[in-house]
Design an enzyme around this catalytic site. Structure first.
Site, PDB file in Angstrom:
ATOM      1  N   ILE A 190      52.753  24.169 -54.396  1.00 28.06           N
ATOM      2  CA  ILE A 190      53.851  25.142 -54.388  1.00 28.06           C
ATOM      3  C   ILE A 190      53.961  25.835 -55.746  1.00 28.06           C
ATOM      4  CG2 ILE A 190      56.385  25.329 -54.300  1.00 28.06           C
ATOM      5  CD1 ILE A 190      56.278  23.196 -52.043  1.00 28.06           C
TER       6      ILE A 190
ATOM      7  N   THR B  41      57.281  36.128 -54.355  1.00 26.50           N
ATOM      8  CA  THR B  41      56.062  36.829 -53.971  1.00 26.50           C
ATOM      9  C   THR B  41      56.395  37.733 -52.789  1.00 26.50           C
ATOM     10  OG1 THR B  41      55.345  35.146 -52.382  1.00 26.50           O
ATOM     11  CG2 THR B  41      54.579  34.894 -54.657  1.00 26.50           C
TER      12      THR B  41
ATOM     13  N   GLU C 146      50.028  -3.670 -56.977  1.00 27.30           N
ATOM     14  CA  GLU C 146      50.846  -4.544 -56.121  1.00 27.30           C
ATOM     15  C   GLU C 146      50.375  -4.536 -54.674  1.00 27.30           C
ATOM     16  OE1 GLU C 146      54.524  -5.881 -56.541  1.00 27.30           O
ATOM     17  OE2 GLU C 146      54.943  -5.119 -58.542  1.00 27.30           O
TER      18      GLU C 146
END
Length: 419
Positions: free
Chosen positions: A371, A304, A397
């Protein structure tokens, strides 16, 4: 041949590790080895075997199992043939006899490929842990031995529809009748519920006692009359794992399948977590590492404003934060595993590892989606699956809140003792 080679490698690693960490037969206290971070050659070989299996076998197949929910029978069979399943079954019962530390090296790599497939494999370890801790030699030969003879699965039946974090609130009960126990009740969210050959079952045997003495553990054959297996649950993530409700209706369990003494079940079930929580945490590290690797590779090629987005500080710092969290989580997993292998109490560190690594997995997966941008929100890219798969790490757990309860109590106890 490959399985035999890995077994030999693992046993060399165990022998080398045990020589510095286990009390001698004369009863002398164990020597505490100096702590280092360089893995042995055998540990590296085990880690590499798991890494290659994850990349060559698990990753290509993971999207299919995520989309269909199909149980990965063939993958688990291949993993079993390599010795990557049931890693901590003692050698005298046909297993690798790996400690928690070495097993964590395997779990991280398998979860890198797919944490759903890894959870299906690791659920065996959770069911087996109480047996390793408390079973008689005959029980170990019968139930652990069969796991090393063919690729069978097992399940840990503790959670109930109204008793998750509050294990003491479990209502499934067992009544002694002659030389058998009759079990009635319902368990929920049981991993490998529909695939297990046998279950570890926690049932209330004294409704008047406190939690520490009210429950007893049992080994229950999955084909016992009176057991009804519920439908496969369609979960947010980890869809390759088989999660179901299990109903016990007048199920007869012979007293010879009682695990330990009557009233010791709660202690046995909770003691298993000192073994398995570091392994769940290591799986969370594996998912987090995968998220960072996918995000960093994407950031190098996506451009970009005329340059790869990795060169934008906003993205670069997200990757840096991932690395910080992953490395810290891995070190805590290693410490918790190392302490357990030294026969030292690790509950405090196991809870820190579980809380830290599970939240690291969620943060890394979320940032990886960010991202990737719009692509990250699309199922054609791998990171949206990672984000869905990550969430359960903060729940099963022991939730992150339960881990903080354990940690805070330990901190308070240390403060009272002036430590």
């Amino acid at each position: 041949m490959i399985r035999s080679q890995l077994l030999n490698t693992a046993r060399r690693s165990v022998r080398a590790f045990a020589s510095t960490s286990v009390a001698s037969s004369s009863g002398a206290p164990p020597a505490t080895p100096s702590l280092g971070f360089q893995l042995s050659e055998d540990q590296l070989n085990i880690q590499d075997a798991a890494r290659q299996f994850a990349r060559d076998v698990i990753i290509p197949a993971a999207p299919h199992h995520d989309k269909t929910g199909e149980y990965p029978v063939d993958i688990i069979k291949q993993a079993w043939e390599l010795g990557l399943v049931n890693t901590h079954i003692p050698a005298e019962y046909g297993g690798l006899g790996l400690g928690v530390f070495d097993s964590a090296l395997v779990s991280e790599q398998l979860a890198y490929g797919c944490s759903g497939i890894q959870t299906a494999i690791e659920a065996n370890g959770l069911a087996e842990a109480p047996v390793v801790l408390a079973a008689s030699d005959a029980q170990k030969k019968k139930y652990l031995g069969r796991m090393t003879e063919e690729p069978l699965m097992a399940g840990y039946c503790v959670t109930e529809p109204g008793a998750g974090s509050d294990v003491a609130g479990a209502k499934t009960h067992a009544v002694k009748k002659g030389d058998k126990w009759v079990v009635n009740g319902q368990k929920m969210w049981i991993t490998n519920g529909g695939k297990a050959n046998w279950y570890f079952l926690l049932a209330k045997t004294d409704p008047t006692a406190n939690a520490g003495k009210a429950f007893t553990g049992f080994i229950v054959d999955a084909d016992s009359p009176g057991i009804t297996v519920g439908r496969k649950e369609w979960n947010m993530g980890q869809r390759a794992s088989d999660t179901r409700g299990i109903t016990f209706e007048d199920v007869e369990v012979p007293d010879e399948n009682r695990l330990g003494e009557v009233g010791q079940g709660f202690k046995i079930a909770m003691g298993a977590f000192d073994i398995t929580r570091p392994l769940v945490a290591s799986a969370a590290v594996g998912l987090a590492q995968r998220a960072m690797d996918e995000a960093s590779a994407y950031a190098l090629q996506r451009k970009t404003m005329g340059k790869p987005i990795v060169e934008h500080q906003a993205v670069a710092f997200m990757l840096a934060d991932m690395a910080i969290q992953i490395e810290a989580s891995r070190m805590m997993v290693w410490r918790a595993g190392w302490l357990r292998d030294q026969n030292k109490r690790n509950t405090y560190y196991a809870s820190i590892a579980k809380a830290l690594a599970s939240e690291t997995a969620n943060k890394c997966a979320s940032d990886a989606v960010q991202i990737f941008g719009g692509n990250g929100f699309n199922s054609e890219y791998p990171v949206e699956k990672l984000m869905r798969d990550a969430k359960i790490f903060t729940i099963y757990e022991g939730t992150s809140q339960i881990q903080r309860l354990i940690i805070s109590r330990a901190v308070a106890d240390m403060a009272k003792q002036g430590l």
